[in-house]
Design a protein around this motif. Structure first.
Motif, PDB file in Angstrom:
ATOM      1  N   ILE A 119       0.206  -0.737   5.071  1.00 44.95           N
ATOM      2  CA  ILE A 119       0.656  -1.255   3.708  1.00 44.95           C
ATOM      3  C   ILE A 119       0.016  -0.076   2.703  1.00 44.95           C
ATOM      4  O   ILE A 119       1.098   0.174   1.765  1.00 44.95           O
ATOM      5  CB  ILE A 119      -0.131  -2.704   3.353  1.00 44.95           C
ATOM      6  N   PHE A 120      -1.001   0.190   2.657  1.00 48.35           N
ATOM      7  CA  PHE A 120      -1.433   1.145   1.705  1.00 48.35           C
ATOM      8  C   PHE A 120      -0.991   2.592   1.694  1.00 48.35           C
ATOM      9  O   PHE A 120      -0.371   2.735   0.589  1.00 48.35           O
ATOM     10  CB  PHE A 120      -3.136   1.140   2.081  1.00 48.35           C
ATOM     11  N   TYR A 121      -0.765   2.935   2.717  1.00 42.26           N
ATOM     12  CA  TYR A 121      -0.182   4.281   2.748  1.00 42.26           C
ATOM     13  C   TYR A 121       1.355   4.303   2.335  1.00 42.26           C
ATOM     14  O   TYR A 121       1.792   5.300   1.735  1.00 42.26           O
ATOM     15  CB  TYR A 121      -0.487   5.238   4.303  1.00 42.26           C
ATOM     16  N   GLY A 122       1.846   3.291   3.010  1.00 36.25           N
ATOM     17  CA  GLY A 122       3.317   3.329   2.658  1.00 36.25           C
ATOM     18  C   GLY A 122       3.524   3.467   1.058  1.00 36.25           C
ATOM     19  O   GLY A 122       4.418   4.224   0.703  1.00 36.25           O
ATOM     20  N   THR A 123       2.928   2.619   0.119  1.00 35.36           N
ATOM     21  CA  THR A 123       3.270   2.536  -1.216  1.00 35.36           C
ATOM     22  C   THR A 123       2.729   3.767  -1.719  1.00 35.36           C
ATOM     23  O   THR A 123       3.328   4.509  -2.535  1.00 35.36           O
ATOM     24  CB  THR A 123       2.674   1.124  -1.732  1.00 35.36           C
ATOM     25  N   ILE A 150       2.440   6.854  -0.631  1.00 37.44           N
ATOM     26  CA  ILE A 150       3.326   8.146  -0.047  1.00 37.44           C
ATOM     27  C   ILE A 150       4.477   8.014  -1.106  1.00 37.44           C
ATOM     28  O   ILE A 150       5.139   8.888  -1.837  1.00 37.44           O
ATOM     29  CB  ILE A 150       3.736   8.111   1.372  1.00 37.44           C
ATOM     30  N   TYR A 151       5.129   6.890  -1.422  1.00 36.41           N
ATOM     31  CA  TYR A 151       6.284   6.627  -2.267  1.00 36.41           C
ATOM     32  C   TYR A 151       5.968   6.946  -3.597  1.00 36.41           C
ATOM     33  O   TYR A 151       6.862   7.430  -4.171  1.00 36.41           O
ATOM     34  CB  TYR A 151       6.695   5.151  -1.796  1.00 36.41           C
ATOM     35  N   MET A 152       4.748   6.428  -4.193  1.00 41.01           N
ATOM     36  CA  MET A 152       4.435   6.773  -5.289  1.00 41.01           C
ATOM     37  C   MET A 152       4.092   8.014  -5.670  1.00 41.01           C
ATOM     38  O   MET A 152       4.644   8.649  -6.656  1.00 41.01           O
ATOM     39  CB  MET A 152       3.154   6.000  -5.931  1.00 41.01           C
ATOM     40  N   TYR A 153       3.278   8.769  -4.882  1.00 38.81           N
ATOM     41  CA  TYR A 153       2.592  10.067  -5.371  1.00 38.81           C
ATOM     42  C   TYR A 153       3.142  11.520  -4.695  1.00 38.81           C
ATOM     43  O   TYR A 153       3.010  12.330  -5.226  1.00 38.81           O
ATOM     44  CB  TYR A 153       1.098  10.002  -5.093  1.00 38.81           C
ATOM     45  N   LEU A 154       3.745  11.219  -3.567  1.00 36.62           N
ATOM     46  CA  LEU A 154       4.484  12.303  -2.855  1.00 36.62           C
ATOM     47  C   LEU A 154       5.851  12.526  -3.127  1.00 36.62           C
ATOM     48  O   LEU A 154       6.537  12.852  -2.288  1.00 36.62           O
ATOM     49  CB  LEU A 154       4.080  12.351  -1.345  1.00 36.62           C
ATOM     50  N   GLN A 155       6.185  12.255  -4.436  1.00 35.67           N
ATOM     51  CA  GLN A 155       7.580  12.714  -4.756  1.00 35.67           C
ATOM     52  C   GLN A 155       7.630  13.498  -6.115  1.00 35.67           C
ATOM     53  O   GLN A 155       7.305  13.414  -7.090  1.00 35.67           O
ATOM     54  CB  GLN A 155       8.159  11.366  -5.378  1.00 35.67           C
ATOM     55  N   PRO A 156       7.697  15.073  -5.844  1.00 34.56           N
ATOM     56  CA  PRO A 156       7.862  16.056  -6.748  1.00 34.56           C
ATOM     57  C   PRO A 156       8.846  15.511  -7.964  1.00 34.56           C
ATOM     58  O   PRO A 156       9.803  15.129  -7.678  1.00 34.56           O
ATOM     59  CB  PRO A 156       8.488  17.230  -6.246  1.00 34.56           C
ATOM     60  N   LEU A 195      10.969   3.791 -13.275  1.00 33.83           N
ATOM     61  CA  LEU A 195       9.702   3.230 -13.753  1.00 33.83           C
ATOM     62  C   LEU A 195       9.358   1.860 -13.329  1.00 33.83           C
ATOM     63  O   LEU A 195       7.935   1.802 -13.179  1.00 33.83           O
ATOM     64  CB  LEU A 195       9.858   3.257 -15.505  1.00 33.83           C
ATOM     65  N   ASP A 196      10.386   0.877 -13.574  1.00 36.38           N
ATOM     66  CA  ASP A 196      10.147  -0.330 -13.001  1.00 36.38           C
ATOM     67  C   ASP A 196       9.699  -0.395 -11.759  1.00 36.38           C
ATOM     68  O   ASP A 196       8.937  -1.140 -11.340  1.00 36.38           O
ATOM     69  CB  ASP A 196      11.441  -1.483 -13.329  1.00 36.38           C
ATOM     70  N   GLN A 197      10.436   0.201 -10.862  1.00 40.13           N
ATOM     71  CA  GLN A 197       9.963   0.338  -9.283  1.00 40.13           C
ATOM     72  C   GLN A 197       8.582   0.693  -9.069  1.00 40.13           C
ATOM     73  O   GLN A 197       7.891   0.370  -8.482  1.00 40.13           O
ATOM     74  CB  GLN A 197      11.178   1.249  -8.540  1.00 40.13           C
ATOM     75  N   GLY A 198       8.286   1.857  -9.933  1.00 39.72           N
ATOM     76  CA  GLY A 198       6.951   2.432  -9.841  1.00 39.72           C
ATOM     77  C   GLY A 198       5.867   1.278 -10.213  1.00 39.72           C
ATOM     78  O   GLY A 198       4.844   1.134  -9.699  1.00 39.72           O
ATOM     79  N   LYS A 199       5.968   0.310 -11.275  1.00 38.88           N
ATOM     80  CA  LYS A 199       5.155  -0.469 -11.719  1.00 38.88           C
ATOM     81  C   LYS A 199       4.855  -1.583 -10.609  1.00 38.88           C
ATOM     82  O   LYS A 199       3.857  -1.945 -10.286  1.00 38.88           O
ATOM     83  CB  LYS A 199       5.888  -0.995 -12.941  1.00 38.88           C
ATOM     84  N   PHE A 200       6.049  -1.941 -10.126  1.00 38.93           N
ATOM     85  CA  PHE A 200       6.001  -3.028  -9.042  1.00 38.93           C
ATOM     86  C   PHE A 200       5.287  -2.413  -7.925  1.00 38.93           C
ATOM     87  O   PHE A 200       4.534  -3.365  -7.091  1.00 38.93           O
ATOM     88  CB  PHE A 200       7.282  -3.587  -8.822  1.00 38.93           C
ATOM     89  N   LEU A 201       5.424  -1.164  -7.213  1.00 41.48           N
ATOM     90  CA  LEU A 201       4.912  -0.692  -6.363  1.00 41.48           C
ATOM     91  C   LEU A 201       3.249  -0.605  -6.706  1.00 41.48           C
ATOM     92  O   LEU A 201       2.375  -0.878  -5.845  1.00 41.48           O
ATOM     93  CB  LEU A 201       5.263   0.706  -5.948  1.00 41.48           C
ATOM     94  N   THR A 202       2.954  -0.181  -7.750  1.00 38.12           N
ATOM     95  CA  THR A 202       1.521   0.086  -8.293  1.00 38.12           C
ATOM     96  C   THR A 202       0.981  -1.518  -8.282  1.00 38.12           C
ATOM     97  O   THR A 202      -0.294  -1.459  -7.844  1.00 38.12           O
ATOM     98  CB  THR A 202       1.269   0.643  -9.695  1.00 38.12           C
ATOM     99  N   LEU A 203       1.576  -2.261  -8.683  1.00 40.76           N
ATOM    100  CA  LEU A 203       1.218  -3.919  -8.787  1.00 40.76           C
ATOM    101  C   LEU A 203       0.904  -4.226  -7.235  1.00 40.76           C
ATOM    102  O   LEU A 203      -0.309  -4.691  -7.085  1.00 40.76           O
ATOM    103  CB  LEU A 203       2.341  -4.988  -9.273  1.00 40.76           C
TER     104      LEU A 203
END
Length: 313
Positions: A250-254, A256-262, A268-276
């Motif tokens: 759960i933790f690493y999945g979100t 990796i998606y958030m921070y390992l994308q150059p 933006l909205d997708q990033g907010k919900f993933l961070t949430l």
């Protein structure tokens, strides 16, 4: 006026989900409920594992650290978030934003490394049971925890300082519900490729390296478990490791998606919900994941409830 002085005086505006006022009302209730669950669940794990002498082992020492970490992680975010969700005022002071950013990055990095340490603990317990207490002695456990927290703090100081020094030309609108690093990078008024690549590089170090060690540990664990002849022994080993693997997934999945994308290619909205998800929902799930699959922890919690009921009577 210098743009940094401007931001220092006026702080930042956290836009969050202000485009969806009805969603904000729903989210405020959901966040409050999950925050309550996080506090109750993680506090119960810390108290129960401290009071029950059967849980004075390296595994539960690291679990207490994870619970404490989750309490600090959510508390650094949720109170300010609820203030912004409940009313029209979406501002956060510059100092408040800086403190939140440093703490958020520090605790996030710590959790990445701590989950790797917990996998090494399970590897030692299952693959080297006769030497487990010698290898994972209290001095070593304390030393490794101090190292994890210290390295993560250094990472936070480096990344956050680099980000906050970016010129913003008076821009103070953060399209997020917290002072998160990618959101602050986005409002810079210069080319941020260098910073983004630095974030990506440190992301490799703090996310993919621990994850690789976790997967390597569980590769050896799987081989060891398959050699266990007792069905009950295999089940017990898999239950203990299954809880940790669930949290890791759960933790690493979100993350990796958030921070390992150059270039921060997530919307933006997708990033907010993933961070949430990984900052609010995951910390509330951790206690449930570890207790529902762990017989010793369930027994300790039952004892804690009985003691509480006896004190009330």
């Amino acid at each position: 006026m210098d743009q940094n002085n401007y931001t220092s005086l006026h702080g930042f505006v956290l836009l969050g989900f202000s485009d969806y006022p009805k969603l904000e009302m729903v989210l405020s209730g959901v966040v409050t409920v999950f925050y309550f669950i996080t506090w109750v669940g993680n506090t119960a794990i810390i108290i129960a594992s401290l009071l029950d002498s059967c849980l004075h082992t390296p595994m539960y020492f690291f679990l207490r650290n994870l619970s404490f970490l989750d309490l600090c992680f959510t508390t650094s975010i949720i109170p300010q978030m609820l203030v912004n969700l409940w009313g029209p005022d979406k501002t956060i002071s510059y100092i408040g934003c800086v403190i939140q950013l440093y703490i958020y990055m520090w605790l996030g990095s710590t959790e990445c490394l701590l989950l790797a340490v917990m996998s090494y603990d399970r590897f030692t317990a299952i693959c080297k049971p006769l030497h487990y207490l010698i290898i994972m002695n209290p001095h070593f456990c304390l030393k490794i925890i101090i190292t994890v927290w210290s390295i993560s703090l250094a990472n936070s100081v480096a990344l956050c300082t680099l980000t906050l020094n970016l010129p913003r030309c008076g821009n103070n609108l953060l399209d997020h519900f917290l002072c998160e690093l990618p959101a602050i990078v986005k409002i810079a008024c210069i080319d941020t490729t260098t910073v983004e690549m630095s974030v990506f590089a440190l992301g490799i170090v703090f996310v993919l390296t621990p994850l690789s060690l976790i997967l390597l540990s569980y590769g050896y664990i799987a081989k060891a478990v398959l050699r266990i002849k007792s069905k009950a022994g295999r089940k017990k080993s898999m239950n203990t490791c299954g809880s940790h693997l669930t949290v890791v997934s759960i933790f690493y999945g979100t993350i990796i998606y958030m921070y390992l994308q150059p270039g921060n290619s997530a919307s933006l909205d997708q990033g907010k919900f993933l961070t949430l998800f990984y900052t609010i929902i995951t910390p509330s799930l951790n206690p449930l994941i570890y207790t529902l699959r762990n017989k010793d922890m369930k027994n300790a919690l039952r004892k804690l409830v009985r003691v509480d009921m006896n004190l009330q009577n």
